[in-house]
Design a protein around this motif. Structure first.
Motif, PDB file in Angstrom:
ATOM      1  N   LEU B 132     -99.438 -47.248 -31.312  1.00 15.80           N
ATOM      2  CA  LEU B 132     -99.771 -46.213 -32.293  1.00 15.80           C
ATOM      3  C   LEU B 132    -100.993 -46.637 -33.102  1.00 15.80           C
ATOM      4  CD1 LEU B 132     -99.194 -43.633 -33.941  1.00 15.80           C
ATOM      5  CD2 LEU B 132     -97.544 -44.947 -35.279  1.00 15.80           C
ATOM      6  N   ASN B 133    -101.005 -47.915 -33.516  1.00 16.51           N
ATOM      7  CA  ASN B 133    -102.149 -48.434 -34.274  1.00 16.51           C
ATOM      8  C   ASN B 133    -103.443 -48.300 -33.484  1.00 16.51           C
ATOM      9  OD1 ASN B 133    -101.094 -49.131 -36.719  1.00 16.51           O
ATOM     10  ND2 ASN B 133    -100.682 -51.263 -36.197  1.00 16.51           N
ATOM     11  N   THR B 134    -103.354 -48.542 -32.168  1.00 17.94           N
ATOM     12  CA  THR B 134    -104.545 -48.416 -31.321  1.00 17.94           C
ATOM     13  C   THR B 134    -105.051 -46.982 -31.345  1.00 17.94           C
ATOM     14  OG1 THR B 134    -103.666 -50.154 -29.898  1.00 17.94           O
ATOM     15  CG2 THR B 134    -105.460 -48.824 -28.996  1.00 17.94           C
ATOM     16  N   SER B 135    -104.136 -46.032 -31.200  1.00 17.04           N
ATOM     17  CA  SER B 135    -104.560 -44.625 -31.186  1.00 17.04           C
ATOM     18  C   SER B 135    -105.103 -44.206 -32.545  1.00 17.04           C
ATOM     19  CB  SER B 135    -103.399 -43.726 -30.775  1.00 17.04           C
ATOM     20  OG  SER B 135    -102.400 -43.745 -31.750  1.00 17.04           O
ATOM     21  N   VAL B 136    -104.535 -44.752 -33.622  1.00 18.79           N
ATOM     22  CA  VAL B 136    -105.018 -44.418 -34.975  1.00 18.79           C
ATOM     23  C   VAL B 136    -106.463 -44.868 -35.143  1.00 18.79           C
ATOM     24  CG1 VAL B 136    -104.769 -45.057 -37.413  1.00 18.79           C
ATOM     25  CG2 VAL B 136    -102.767 -44.360 -36.106  1.00 18.79           C
ATOM     26  N   LEU B 138    -108.682 -45.601 -32.752  1.00 10.37           N
ATOM     27  CA  LEU B 138    -109.571 -44.870 -31.833  1.00 10.37           C
ATOM     28  C   LEU B 138    -109.881 -43.487 -32.407  1.00 10.37           C
ATOM     29  CD1 LEU B 138    -108.129 -45.840 -28.336  1.00 10.37           C
ATOM     30  CD2 LEU B 138    -110.360 -46.451 -29.272  1.00 10.37           C
ATOM     31  N   ALA B 139    -108.858 -42.814 -32.936  1.00  5.94           N
ATOM     32  CA  ALA B 139    -109.072 -41.491 -33.536  1.00  5.94           C
ATOM     33  C   ALA B 139    -110.028 -41.587 -34.715  1.00  5.94           C
ATOM     34  CB  ALA B 139    -107.732 -40.904 -33.991  1.00  5.94           C
ATOM     35  N   SER B 140    -109.908 -42.665 -35.494  1.00  7.03           N
ATOM     36  CA  SER B 140    -110.792 -42.821 -36.647  1.00  7.03           C
ATOM     37  C   SER B 140    -112.235 -43.032 -36.200  1.00  7.03           C
ATOM     38  CB  SER B 140    -110.334 -43.982 -37.525  1.00  7.03           C
ATOM     39  OG  SER B 140    -110.626 -45.212 -36.897  1.00  7.03           O
ATOM     40  N   GLY B 141    -112.425 -43.607 -35.031  1.00 10.26           N
ATOM     41  CA  GLY B 141    -113.769 -43.751 -34.476  1.00 10.26           C
ATOM     42  C   GLY B 141    -114.368 -42.403 -34.129  1.00 10.26           C
ATOM     43  N   THR B 166    -111.121 -40.075 -41.695  1.00 10.65           N
ATOM     44  CA  THR B 166    -111.334 -41.465 -41.267  1.00 10.65           C
ATOM     45  C   THR B 166    -110.661 -42.431 -42.229  1.00 10.65           C
ATOM     46  OG1 THR B 166    -113.493 -40.752 -40.452  1.00 10.65           O
ATOM     47  CG2 THR B 166    -113.092 -43.119 -40.543  1.00 10.65           C
ATOM     48  N   ILE B 167    -110.848 -42.189 -43.533  1.00 10.48           N
ATOM     49  CA  ILE B 167    -110.254 -43.060 -44.548  1.00 10.48           C
ATOM     50  C   ILE B 167    -108.722 -43.011 -44.473  1.00 10.48           C
ATOM     51  CG2 ILE B 167    -109.959 -43.367 -47.041  1.00 10.48           C
ATOM     52  CD1 ILE B 167    -112.892 -42.274 -47.271  1.00 10.48           C
ATOM     53  N   MET B 168    -108.169 -41.811 -44.306  1.00 13.47           N
ATOM     54  CA  MET B 168    -106.709 -41.660 -44.227  1.00 13.47           C
ATOM     55  C   MET B 168    -106.169 -42.430 -43.026  1.00 13.47           C
ATOM     56  SD  MET B 168    -105.413 -39.340 -46.478  1.00 13.47           S
ATOM     57  CE  MET B 168    -106.257 -39.910 -47.889  1.00 13.47           C
ATOM     58  N   LEU B 169    -106.874 -42.339 -41.888  1.00 15.86           N
ATOM     59  CA  LEU B 169    -106.430 -43.052 -40.689  1.00 15.86           C
ATOM     60  C   LEU B 169    -106.473 -44.562 -40.931  1.00 15.86           C
ATOM     61  CD1 LEU B 169    -108.116 -40.859 -37.936  1.00 15.86           C
ATOM     62  CD2 LEU B 169    -105.664 -41.201 -38.248  1.00 15.86           C
ATOM     63  N   GLY B 170    -107.523 -45.019 -41.615  1.00 19.97           N
ATOM     64  CA  GLY B 170    -107.619 -46.447 -41.925  1.00 19.97           C
ATOM     65  C   GLY B 170    -106.471 -46.907 -42.802  1.00 19.97           C
ATOM     66  N   LEU B 171    -106.139 -46.113 -43.793  1.00 19.90           N
ATOM     67  CA  LEU B 171    -105.021 -46.432 -44.691  1.00 19.90           C
ATOM     68  C   LEU B 171    -103.698 -46.408 -43.922  1.00 19.90           C
ATOM     69  CD1 LEU B 171    -106.850 -46.676 -47.026  1.00 19.90           C
ATOM     70  CD2 LEU B 171    -105.865 -44.655 -48.063  1.00 19.90           C
ATOM     71  N   TYR B 172    -103.564 -45.446 -43.005  1.00 21.66           N
ATOM     72  CA  TYR B 172    -102.353 -45.333 -42.201  1.00 21.66           C
ATOM     73  C   TYR B 172    -102.181 -46.594 -41.356  1.00 21.66           C
ATOM     74  CZ  TYR B 172     -98.940 -43.052 -39.046  1.00 21.66           C
ATOM     75  OH  TYR B 172     -97.833 -42.722 -38.319  1.00 21.66           O
ATOM     76  N   PHE B 173    -103.295 -47.048 -40.749  1.00 24.52           N
ATOM     77  CA  PHE B 173    -103.247 -48.285 -39.959  1.00 24.52           C
ATOM     78  C   PHE B 173    -102.756 -49.444 -40.820  1.00 24.52           C
ATOM     79  CE2 PHE B 173    -104.546 -51.203 -36.608  1.00 24.52           C
ATOM     80  CZ  PHE B 173    -104.741 -52.383 -37.314  1.00 24.52           C
ATOM     81  N   THR B 174    -103.323 -49.561 -42.017  1.00 25.33           N
ATOM     82  CA  THR B 174    -102.959 -50.674 -42.908  1.00 25.33           C
ATOM     83  C   THR B 174    -101.477 -50.642 -43.247  1.00 25.33           C
ATOM     84  OG1 THR B 174    -105.183 -50.615 -43.811  1.00 25.33           O
ATOM     85  CG2 THR B 174    -103.540 -51.813 -45.067  1.00 25.33           C
ATOM     86  N   LEU B 175    -100.969 -49.449 -43.548  1.00 28.06           N
ATOM     87  CA  LEU B 175     -99.551 -49.327 -43.891  1.00 28.06           C
ATOM     88  C   LEU B 175     -98.669 -49.667 -42.689  1.00 28.06           C
ATOM     89  CD1 LEU B 175     -99.671 -46.081 -46.050  1.00 28.06           C
ATOM     90  CD2 LEU B 175     -99.071 -48.369 -46.830  1.00 28.06           C
ATOM     91  N   LEU B 176     -99.043 -49.164 -41.512  1.00 25.90           N
ATOM     92  CA  LEU B 176     -98.262 -49.450 -40.305  1.00 25.90           C
ATOM     93  C   LEU B 176     -98.244 -50.952 -40.039  1.00 25.90           C
ATOM     94  CD1 LEU B 176     -99.470 -46.623 -37.884  1.00 25.90           C
ATOM     95  CD2 LEU B 176     -97.128 -46.993 -38.651  1.00 25.90           C
TER      96      LEU B 176
END
Lengths: 76, 261
Positions: B132-136, B138-141, B166-176
């Motif tokens: 999931l983190n990988t897809s997050v 990649l999507a942010s890219g 992009t920022i939300m996806l980055g934050l989501y990655f950090t939380l995950l």
């Protein structure tokens, strides 16, 4: 050297942000000889003084701690 | 009145390199005071002065560029070289940790049970949250590329939306990733597996946080009309850094999470 350029202006009817860049450009291009880190007035000066006090004070404290650590108390 | 006859930027004398160097000194002394004498005050002071230095230094760069017009194409070229070299140095930094990982995992010692993962280590399932983190990322890219194109086309609304995504996806990655850290059955002190896993992914996570902060600054600058459709190097630098963070993750995922399980 004035570096003006096109900036997009939104025509959305919701919350508007005004483009304040031109007035900032005027403020920072005043030929008053003030360096850029102090050019915005009192807030700049206060922040500058704060960080100077903290860094030099901290360095002095650090050297003091080094001196204290260099002469350990003998344990009886 | 004197005028320069070249296109370079002669910077005003600045106190920030000095305060930055002093804050680094306070940081190293602070770590010693914490490790050996159980005192946090110097370390806290160092983090504060370091943050203040960064804030004021970068604030001044925005003033010099957006408000004073010093960033000519020549200056911008230099900044591009600088950012590329910096990212290159970071790539080499991560390569060291990948070297450590492969050194230990390609030839696992008898003390580890002669296997990788070592005996007793239960790695995370690479097909769950790590995927999931990988897809997050990649999507942010994708979203940051959308933001860039919108910026170049002068579409303010789309630039802000895409940057926000992009920022939300980055934050989501950090939380995950934080929740994954909580869920692992192993810790950093669990042998070389724990060390390589947490140091490599930990430094990566730190870079995600740094990159997200850079993007948030870009978002605020876009809100306040700093960027133009053909001059927005701050944004480009943030985008390059973000793509770099994404690529490091892909290497981490393939090496440590997937192959290493």
């Amino acid at each position: 050297l004035l570096w003006t350029a096109q900036r997009t202006i939104s025509t959305a009817s919701r919350r508007q942000f005004e483009n304040k860049v031109p007035e900032k450009q005027k403020l920072f291009q005043k030929g008053n000889g003030i360096p850029v880190h102090l050019k915005c007035g009192i807030a700049d000066t206060l922040l500058y003084r704060a960080i100077m006090i903290l860094t030099f004070g901290g360095t002095a404290y650090s050297i003091y701690q080094l001196a204290v650590a260099s002469f350990p108390k003998k344990l009886d | 009145m004197t005028h320069q006859t070249h296109s370079y930027h002669m910077v005003n004398p600045s106190p920030w390199p000095l305060t930055g160097a002093l804050s680094a000194f306070l940081m190293t002394s602070g770590l010693i005071m914490w490790f050996h004498f159980n005192s946090l005050i110097l370390l806290a002071l160092s983090l504060l002065t370091n943050t203040l230095t960064m804030y004021q230094w970068w604030r001044d760069i925005v003033r010099e560029s957006t408000f004073q017009g010093h960033h000519t194409p020549t200056v911008q070229k230099g900044l591009r070289y600088g950012m590329i070299l910096f990212i290159l140095s970071e790539a080499l930094f991560f390569m060291g940790f990948f070297w450590a990982f492969y050194h230990s995992s390609l030839a696992p010692t008898p003390e580890l049970g002669g296997s990788w993962p070592p005996t007793g280590i239960h790695p995370l399932n690479p097909l769950e949250v790590p995927l999931l983190n990988t897809s997050v990322l990649l999507a942010s890219g994708v979203s940051i590329t959308w933001a860039h194109h919108s910026l170049m086309e002068g579409n303010r609304k789309h630039t802000l939306q895409a940057l926000l995504i992009t920022i939300m996806l980055g934050l989501y990655f950090t939380l995950l990733q934080a929740s994954e850290y909580y869920e692992t059955s192993f810790t950093i002190s669990d042998g070389i597996y724990g060390s390589t896993f947490f140091v490599a992914t930990g430094f990566h996570g730190l870079h995600v946080i740094i990159g997200s902060t850079f993007l948030i600054v870009c978002f605020m600058r876009q809100l306040t009309f700093h960027f133009t459709s053909n001059h927005h190097f701050g944004f480009e630098a943030a985008a390059w850094y973000w793509h770099f963070v994404d690529v490091v993750w892909l290497f981490l995922y393939i090496s440590i999470y997937w192959w290493g399980s």
